[in-house]
Design a protein around this motif. Structure first.
Motif, PDB file in Angstrom:
ATOM      1  N   PHE A  71       2.456  -2.890   0.851  1.00 49.95           N
ATOM      2  CA  PHE A  71       3.211  -3.468   2.174  1.00 49.95           C
ATOM      3  C   PHE A  71       2.697  -2.362   3.167  1.00 49.95           C
ATOM      4  O   PHE A  71       2.716  -1.260   3.050  1.00 49.95           O
ATOM      5  N   ARG A  72       3.214  -2.947   4.380  1.00 41.85           N
ATOM      6  CA  ARG A  72       3.046  -1.932   5.645  1.00 41.85           C
ATOM      7  C   ARG A  72       4.441  -1.928   6.240  1.00 41.85           C
ATOM      8  O   ARG A  72       4.891  -2.757   6.495  1.00 41.85           O
ATOM      9  N   THR A  73       4.960  -0.670   6.588  1.00 38.39           N
ATOM     10  CA  THR A  73       6.205  -0.471   7.208  1.00 38.39           C
ATOM     11  C   THR A  73       5.948  -0.811   8.581  1.00 38.39           C
ATOM     12  O   THR A  73       5.088  -0.962   9.466  1.00 38.39           O
ATOM     13  N   ALA A  74       7.314  -0.954   9.405  1.00 36.68           N
ATOM     14  CA  ALA A  74       7.220  -1.352  10.802  1.00 36.68           C
ATOM     15  C   ALA A  74       6.498  -0.226  11.598  1.00 36.68           C
ATOM     16  O   ALA A  74       5.926  -0.395  12.777  1.00 36.68           O
ATOM     17  N   GLU A  75       6.342   1.228  11.007  1.00 33.94           N
ATOM     18  CA  GLU A  75       5.843   2.305  11.640  1.00 33.94           C
ATOM     19  C   GLU A  75       4.226   2.448  11.396  1.00 33.94           C
ATOM     20  O   GLU A  75       3.679   3.319  11.713  1.00 33.94           O
ATOM     21  N   GLY A  76       4.118   1.419  10.420  1.00 27.22           N
ATOM     22  CA  GLY A  76       2.450   1.536  10.407  1.00 27.22           C
ATOM     23  C   GLY A  76       2.039   2.171   9.102  1.00 27.22           C
ATOM     24  O   GLY A  76       0.943   2.032   8.612  1.00 27.22           O
ATOM     25  N   GLU A  77       3.128   2.713   8.162  1.00 29.68           N
ATOM     26  CA  GLU A  77       2.511   3.247   7.060  1.00 29.68           C
ATOM     27  C   GLU A  77       2.407   2.380   5.944  1.00 29.68           C
ATOM     28  O   GLU A  77       3.113   1.384   5.737  1.00 29.68           O
ATOM     29  N   GLN A  78       1.319   2.229   5.188  1.00 26.31           N
ATOM     30  CA  GLN A  78       1.200   1.642   4.001  1.00 26.31           C
ATOM     31  C   GLN A  78       1.446   2.260   2.624  1.00 26.31           C
ATOM     32  O   GLN A  78       1.359   3.306   2.526  1.00 26.31           O
ATOM     33  N   LYS A  79       2.181   1.729   1.825  1.00 27.58           N
ATOM     34  CA  LYS A  79       2.698   1.846   0.744  1.00 27.58           C
ATOM     35  C   LYS A  79       2.327   0.987  -0.376  1.00 27.58           C
ATOM     36  O   LYS A  79       2.291  -0.218  -0.232  1.00 27.58           O
ATOM     37  N   SER A  80       2.600   1.664  -1.682  1.00 27.94           N
ATOM     38  CA  SER A  80       2.396   0.573  -2.765  1.00 27.94           C
ATOM     39  C   SER A  80       3.320   0.899  -4.037  1.00 27.94           C
ATOM     40  O   SER A  80       3.371   2.028  -4.323  1.00 27.94           O
ATOM     41  N   ILE A 102      15.204  -1.348  -0.588  1.00 31.08           N
ATOM     42  CA  ILE A 102      14.165  -1.828  -0.413  1.00 31.08           C
ATOM     43  C   ILE A 102      13.471  -2.867  -1.687  1.00 31.08           C
ATOM     44  O   ILE A 102      12.766  -3.838  -1.546  1.00 31.08           O
ATOM     45  N   GLY A 103      14.043  -2.517  -2.651  1.00 33.07           N
ATOM     46  CA  GLY A 103      13.594  -3.389  -4.098  1.00 33.07           C
ATOM     47  C   GLY A 103      14.339  -4.694  -3.553  1.00 33.07           C
ATOM     48  O   GLY A 103      13.578  -5.663  -4.195  1.00 33.07           O
ATOM     49  N   ARG A 110       6.305 -13.253  -0.397  1.00 31.24           N
ATOM     50  CA  ARG A 110       4.746 -13.584  -0.732  1.00 31.24           C
ATOM     51  C   ARG A 110       4.015 -12.737   0.174  1.00 31.24           C
ATOM     52  O   ARG A 110       4.626 -12.224   1.307  1.00 31.24           O
ATOM     53  N   THR A 111       2.583 -12.805  -0.045  1.00 30.08           N
ATOM     54  CA  THR A 111       1.860 -12.021   0.980  1.00 30.08           C
ATOM     55  C   THR A 111       1.787 -12.698   2.171  1.00 30.08           C
ATOM     56  O   THR A 111       1.719 -13.922   2.428  1.00 30.08           O
ATOM     57  N   GLY A 112       2.092 -11.477   3.112  1.00 29.49           N
ATOM     58  CA  GLY A 112       2.059 -12.056   4.338  1.00 29.49           C
ATOM     59  C   GLY A 112       3.293 -12.160   4.980  1.00 29.49           C
ATOM     60  O   GLY A 112       3.471 -12.174   6.260  1.00 29.49           O
ATOM     61  N   GLN A 113       4.449 -12.321   4.311  1.00 29.44           N
ATOM     62  CA  GLN A 113       5.706 -12.415   4.933  1.00 29.44           C
ATOM     63  C   GLN A 113       6.255 -10.741   5.166  1.00 29.44           C
ATOM     64  O   GLN A 113       6.173  -9.815   4.435  1.00 29.44           O
ATOM     65  N   SER A 114       7.032 -10.862   6.155  1.00 28.84           N
ATOM     66  CA  SER A 114       7.901  -9.710   6.645  1.00 28.84           C
ATOM     67  C   SER A 114       9.467  -9.866   6.428  1.00 28.84           C
ATOM     68  O   SER A 114       9.897 -10.941   6.633  1.00 28.84           O
ATOM     69  N   ILE A 115      10.097  -8.820   6.363  1.00 28.51           N
ATOM     70  CA  ILE A 115      11.280  -8.851   5.998  1.00 28.51           C
ATOM     71  C   ILE A 115      11.942  -7.749   6.693  1.00 28.51           C
ATOM     72  O   ILE A 115      11.376  -6.446   6.820  1.00 28.51           O
ATOM     73  N   SER A 116      13.324  -7.707   7.155  1.00 31.13           N
ATOM     74  CA  SER A 116      14.125  -6.403   7.597  1.00 31.13           C
ATOM     75  C   SER A 116      15.461  -6.253   6.565  1.00 31.13           C
ATOM     76  O   SER A 116      15.881  -7.237   6.079  1.00 31.13           O
ATOM     77  N   ALA A 126      11.894  -2.239   8.566  1.00 29.02           N
ATOM     78  CA  ALA A 126      11.155  -3.772   8.334  1.00 29.02           C
ATOM     79  C   ALA A 126       9.636  -3.285   7.387  1.00 29.02           C
ATOM     80  O   ALA A 126       9.536  -2.131   7.635  1.00 29.02           O
ATOM     81  N   LEU A 127       9.342  -4.205   6.996  1.00 33.29           N
ATOM     82  CA  LEU A 127       8.019  -4.336   6.257  1.00 33.29           C
ATOM     83  C   LEU A 127       7.322  -5.514   6.150  1.00 33.29           C
ATOM     84  O   LEU A 127       7.910  -6.459   6.348  1.00 33.29           O
ATOM     85  N   THR A 128       6.081  -5.778   5.950  1.00 34.58           N
ATOM     86  CA  THR A 128       5.206  -6.812   5.834  1.00 34.58           C
ATOM     87  C   THR A 128       4.354  -6.653   4.586  1.00 34.58           C
ATOM     88  O   THR A 128       3.757  -5.478   4.227  1.00 34.58           O
ATOM     89  N   VAL A 129       4.429  -7.706   3.477  1.00 34.02           N
ATOM     90  CA  VAL A 129       3.866  -7.748   2.403  1.00 34.02           C
ATOM     91  C   VAL A 129       2.349  -7.856   2.655  1.00 34.02           C
ATOM     92  O   VAL A 129       1.852  -8.792   3.162  1.00 34.02           O
ATOM     93  N   LEU A 130       1.347  -6.897   2.096  1.00 29.10           N
ATOM     94  CA  LEU A 130       0.017  -7.130   2.342  1.00 29.10           C
ATOM     95  C   LEU A 130      -0.710  -7.636   0.925  1.00 29.10           C
ATOM     96  O   LEU A 130      -1.614  -8.409   1.279  1.00 29.10           O
ATOM     97  N   GLN A 131      -0.165  -7.246  -0.236  1.00 35.15           N
ATOM     98  CA  GLN A 131      -0.690  -7.796  -1.371  1.00 35.15           C
ATOM     99  C   GLN A 131       0.117  -7.549  -2.830  1.00 35.15           C
ATOM    100  O   GLN A 131       0.834  -6.855  -2.662  1.00 35.15           O
ATOM    101  N   VAL A 132      -0.031  -8.589  -3.602  1.00 39.15           N
ATOM    102  CA  VAL A 132       1.162  -8.607  -4.668  1.00 39.15           C
ATOM    103  C   VAL A 132      -0.093  -8.800  -5.936  1.00 39.15           C
ATOM    104  O   VAL A 132      -0.865  -9.545  -6.010  1.00 39.15           O
TER     105      VAL A 132
END
Length: 147
Positions: A71-80, A102-103, A110-116, A126-132
């Motif tokens: 996922f990508r955080t609202a600050e642009g950081e990518q994590k897995s 966060i869990g 699902r991929t592409g969804q964002s949540i706060s 906030a984050l956006t799911v990039l891949q599952v």
């Protein structure tokens, strides 16, 4: 000029859960041991608003227990991370409990969804799911060998 980011919004997308995991997580949240009442309440809220489907109809790109999520955080950081039960959590190995803020937020996305969501100290994130990646199944029987 004011910059607006995802964390400025209240994002609560539709989520989907497999019926077997829904039952498991209900028992976990209502069990009352090993977590705070706030953590349990947050998980119960997500379980209540989820669309629950038979396990075989859960889309493969849905975050579930054992999934590895990028996922990508609202600050642009990518994590897995891997979403796990509290007993299996180990932040050093990238395994986060479903009972962490966060869990809980990741569950059912699902991929592409964002949540706060709000962190334990009240900050909005906030984050956006990039891949599952689906969980690795370890209960599968060994294939038969030729005699």
């Amino acid at each position: 000029m004011t910059t607006i980011s995802l964390s400025d919004f209240s994002l609560s997308p539709e989520i989907i859960l497999a019926s077997s995991e829904h039952r498991l997580l209900l028992r976990l949240a209502m069990g009352g041991s090993g977590h705070t009442a706030d953590d349990a309440d947050d998980l119960l809220y997500e379980l209540e608003r989820a669309t629950v489907v038979p396990d075989q109809f859960l889309p493969s790109d849905t975050v579930r227990m054992g999934s590895t999520v990028s996922f990508r955080t609202a600050e642009g950081e990518q994590k897995s991370v891997e979403l796990v039960l509290p007993i299996d959590a180990d932040i050093a190995e990238g395994k986060i409990s479903v009972l962490t803020p966060i869990g809980t937020a990741l569950l059912g996305l699902r991929t592409g969804q964002s949540i706060s969501w709000r962190t334990r100290d009240g900050r909005r994130q906030a984050l956006t799911v990039l891949q599952v990646q689906a969980p690795q199944l370890t209960d599968e029987p060994e294939p038969p060998t030729a005699a």
